[in-house]
Design an enzyme around this catalytic site. Structure first.
Site, PDB file in Angstrom:
ATOM      1  N   ASP A  48       0.834  -1.217   0.000  1.00 37.93           N
ATOM      2  CA  ASP A  48       0.000   0.000   0.000  1.00 37.93           C
ATOM      3  C   ASP A  48       0.868   1.266   0.000  1.00 37.93           C
ATOM      4  O   ASP A  48       0.384   2.364   0.237  1.00 37.93           O
ATOM      5  CB  ASP A  48      -0.946   0.004   1.211  1.00 37.93           C
ATOM      6  CG  ASP A  48      -0.204  -0.004   2.548  1.00 37.93           C
ATOM      7  OD1 ASP A  48       1.048   0.006   2.552  1.00 37.93           O
ATOM      8  OD2 ASP A  48      -0.875  -0.018   3.593  1.00 37.93           O
TER       9      ASP A  48
ATOM     10  N   HIS B  22       3.314   2.023   2.045  1.00 39.22           N
ATOM     11  CA  HIS B  22       3.822   2.556   3.317  1.00 39.22           C
ATOM     12  C   HIS B  22       5.337   2.481   3.374  1.00 39.22           C
ATOM     13  O   HIS B  22       5.955   1.529   2.920  1.00 39.22           O
ATOM     14  CB  HIS B  22       3.165   1.908   4.544  1.00 39.22           C
ATOM     15  CG  HIS B  22       3.497   0.473   4.809  1.00 39.22           C
ATOM     16  ND1 HIS B  22       2.561  -0.530   4.806  1.00 39.22           N
ATOM     17  CD2 HIS B  22       4.670  -0.128   5.115  1.00 39.22           C
ATOM     18  CE1 HIS B  22       3.130  -1.682   5.097  1.00 39.22           C
ATOM     19  NE2 HIS B  22       4.419  -1.474   5.280  1.00 39.22           N
TER      20      HIS B  22
HETATM   21  C1  GLP Z   1       6.861  -3.957   6.820  1.00 42.74           C
HETATM   22  C2  GLP Z   1       7.867  -2.929   7.298  1.00 42.74           C
HETATM   23  C3  GLP Z   1       8.306  -2.014   6.201  1.00 42.74           C
HETATM   24  C4  GLP Z   1       8.672  -2.826   4.984  1.00 42.74           C
HETATM   25  C5  GLP Z   1       7.458  -3.543   4.496  1.00 42.74           C
HETATM   26  C6  GLP Z   1       7.673  -4.337   3.210  1.00 42.74           C
HETATM   27  O1  GLP Z   1       5.545  -3.534   6.932  1.00 42.74           O
HETATM   28  N1  GLP Z   1       7.419  -2.142   8.382  1.00 42.74           N
HETATM   29  O2  GLP Z   1       9.386  -1.222   6.653  1.00 42.74           O
HETATM   30  O3  GLP Z   1       9.206  -1.990   4.005  1.00 42.74           O
HETATM   31  O4  GLP Z   1       7.054  -4.435   5.513  1.00 42.74           O
HETATM   32  O5  GLP Z   1       8.128  -5.609   3.479  1.00 42.74           O
HETATM   33  P1  GLP Z   1       8.660  -6.603   2.379  1.00 42.74           P
HETATM   34  O6  GLP Z   1      10.004  -6.106   1.995  1.00 42.74           O
HETATM   35  O7  GLP Z   1       8.720  -7.921   3.076  1.00 42.74           O
HETATM   36  O8  GLP Z   1       7.692  -6.579   1.277  1.00 42.74           O
END
Ligand code: GLP
Length: 263
Positions: free
Chosen positions: A140, A142
């Site tokens: 999303d 973030h």
């Molecule tokens: C979590 C963390 C983020 C990270 C995101 C994506 O929610 N708080 O900092 O960037 O996951 O994770 P992934 O790299 O496993 O897709």
């Protein structure tokens, strides 16, 4: 904003690790190099490559201070899904010259979480800010735990996780979203964009919408990662799979402008 498109995840990770190592090695000031770091699956390959380079003597962490992006509220360090645990397991325990006292991670068990966040911001400031903040993003958009509609000027604080994020992260909690902590401590979007440089990893088909929103959408609190458009030195390192929602002209533009393979 630079968008560095690599063929696959492995190449994206190598590119990012080389970039970080070059920045650390090129740091000529007497103060330490201050590096912001994320968790998640995206940076794992970057950490593996940095460990390899560190063991091979290609980059030293002796003069590096780190600040992590976020931590779940209420998880102790020893919990195997805490970000403290993740960072030690995937990076810090394997570096030959990382000083434990130079590692900063928000304390998810702090008695007063807001005070912990204020302390963290003050500590970042005491080092003169962050030289390079590496990040990842959620599907999303973030950045750290700054979910949609978090202020783009936010500072480190306590954040509520959206249901979407708890569902996505439930893969690490026995596939039960209820087991994913409902809150986290997180640096703010303003904390990240105050850094001298920002490098965000975006890989995989499931991040294609988020990449397009980050790069080609308007700056919007709905996609907090889009705040990077206002940063003077932001880089997105991505793989081909994540490019599926870029327009063809934007995709070609970024390939064209990066083809001289500058670091
Ligand atoms: C979590 C963390 C983020 C990270 C995101 C994506 O929610 N708080 O900092 O960037 O996951 O994770 P992934 O790299 O496993 O897709």
């Amino acid at each position: 904003m630079r968008v560095v498109i690599q063929e696959n995840y492995a190449n994206m990770c190598k590119w990012a690790a080389n970039y970080i190592a070059a920045k650390i090695n090129g740091h000529r000031e007497s103060r330490p190099f201050v590096l912001g770091l994320p968790t998640g699956s995206s940076p794992i390959g970057v950490y593996q490559e940095l460990v390899r380079m560190n063991k091979a003597g290609e980059v030293s962490f002796a003069n590096v201070v780190t600040f992590n992006m976020d931590e779940y509220l209420g998880l102790p360090r020893e919990h195997d899904q805490s970000y403290w645990y993740f960072m030690h397991d995937n990076l810090f325990n394997h570096l030959v010259d990382m000083k434990p006292e130079n590692i900063n991670i928000l304390n998810g068990m702090a008695e007063d979480p807001e005070a912990e966040c204020a302390r963290y911001e003050a500590k970042i400031a005491s080092y003169g800010g962050i030289d390079l903040f590496m990040g990842g993003i959620g599907v999303d958009g973030h950045l750290a735990f700054n979910e949609p509609f978090t202020s783009l000027t936010s500072r480190t604080g306590v954040r509520a996780l959206t249901t979407d994020t708890r569902i996505v992260n439930s893969r690490f909690f026995g596939n039960d979203p209820e087991k994913v902590p409902a809150y986290a401590l997180s640096v703010g979007i303003g904390t990240v964009t105050d850094s001298r440089e920002v490098l965000v990893l975006i890989n995989g088909h499931n991040k294609a919408r988020a990449l397009a929103a980050t790069v080609q959408g308007g700056v919007s609190q709905q996609w907090t990662c889009s705040a990077l458009q206002l940063h003077p030195a932001a880089i997105i390192a991505c793989d081909e799979a994540a490019c599926g929602e870029l327009t063809v002209d934007a995709y070609k533009y970024f390939l064209d402008i990066e083809k001289e393979e500058r670091l």
